[in-house]
Design an enzyme around this catalytic site. Sequence first.
Site, mmCIF file in Angstrom:
data_model
loop_
_atom_site.group_PDB
_atom_site.id
_atom_site.type_symbol
_atom_site.label_atom_id
_atom_site.label_comp_id
_atom_site.label_asym_id
_atom_site.label_seq_id
_atom_site.Cartn_x
_atom_site.Cartn_y
_atom_site.Cartn_z
ATOM 1 N N SER A 154 2.921 -9.704 -2.612
ATOM 2 C CA SER A 154 2.624 -8.648 -3.582
ATOM 3 C C SER A 154 3.912 -7.919 -3.961
ATOM 4 C CB SER A 154 1.565 -7.710 -2.998
ATOM 5 O OG SER A 154 1.019 -6.891 -3.989
ATOM 6 N N ASP B 25 -7.139 -14.491 -6.706
ATOM 7 C CA ASP B 25 -6.304 -13.301 -6.881
ATOM 8 C C ASP B 25 -6.235 -12.947 -8.366
ATOM 9 O OD1 ASP B 25 -4.360 -11.348 -6.988
ATOM 10 O OD2 ASP B 25 -2.901 -12.427 -5.748
ATOM 11 N N HIS C 187 -6.711 -10.909 -3.723
ATOM 12 C CA HIS C 187 -5.282 -10.653 -3.541
ATOM 13 C C HIS C 187 -4.908 -10.408 -2.084
ATOM 14 C CE1 HIS C 187 -1.265 -9.277 -4.515
ATOM 15 N NE2 HIS C 187 -1.484 -8.147 -3.880
#
Length: 396
Positions: A170, A336, A369
């Site tokens: 991320s 995601d 995610h």
Amino acid sequence: MGRETPPPTNDNTDTVRELALREARTPSSQSVHISRGLRLDCGAMLPELVMAYEQYGELNEERTNAILVCQALTGDQYAASQHPVTGKPGWWLTMIGPGKALDTDRYCVICPNVLGSCLGSTGPLSINPDTGRAYGLDLPVITIRDMVNGQKLMIEELGIDTLFAVVGGSMGGMQVLQWAASYPEHVFAAVPIATGARHSPQNIAFHEVGRQAIMADPNWSGGNYADQGLVPSKGLGVARMAAHITYLSEEGLQRKFGRNLQDKEEVGFTFGTDFQIESYLQYQGMAFVDRFDANSYLYVTRAMDYFDLASDYDGVLGKAFMGTKTRFCLVSFSSDWLFPTEESRSVVHALNAAGAGVSFVEVQTDKGHDSFLLDMPEMFETVDGFLQSAARARGI
């Protein structure tokens, strides 16, 4: 992300907040003080800075086995050790440790707290040397490149010239890409996970919702709440709830919660808590308030929003990696929607155009995610295999 540990009760909330403030200014982890300062992207100069970090494993004699783990948005340096405020185990214990993908018997894993955050590296709760008070919003805006430049100063202080690998998911993946673009000669291998080369308008929109929630809280007090003994907990909690939705997936929410009611048989025809998903999000919001600082949330979300790696290279992402000798391994997750697989593929295409060595795996999962933080054997095997191959090439 689990619910194993209940949030602090009202009886100990003040103590938890006092502890969080102490950790922001005198972290229990290791730290380095960098007196030469740092020129930031916004043009301002940080006259001095602190970088807090945790280390797992030992540097070899040649200092060639260091892996830098870059934290995600609300992460910290306690990737594989107990969080000093919440008491919870490290957020990447699944990845870091003896025999794991980031094998601490073989590698020296270093995880810093990013600039602008709130667990010991210079951030809004740090004391401004010019005023003797908390920086608050007087801290200049921080970018992903500023975070990486601070980490570069940190590893220089630690006597490390070249990192064996830089790994992160991320926002951590953004830092990995920035490392590879800014310091290619100092990164042997790079593992960006569940990330992209720029923040999308949709993601910026969600961040803005969170920031506006924080700034609308009367306790935010223009960003000066720390000096007044206040905490904009309602605004920060709402910000976390909105963001947490993006970390999940519709399939995962259906499987885990569906439309199940919370401790009742029928809806209450009120605006109280009816559904399990409401209770879950409220829990996430409350737990977050005790471990994270509201102003830091403004800074790190803004850093993600500003990230657009290609913009520094005439809009051509491949130019960011031209001539690089760094080898890359990218991982994405099929469900995601914060950083969909297409964004990883665009980075792979740019690396191909630049002639870089790159491998790529999309993991099939319905967990969204946050999959990069969960027990994902295919991710572990991919990262482990890639690092073992790179280690042989590196002579580790």
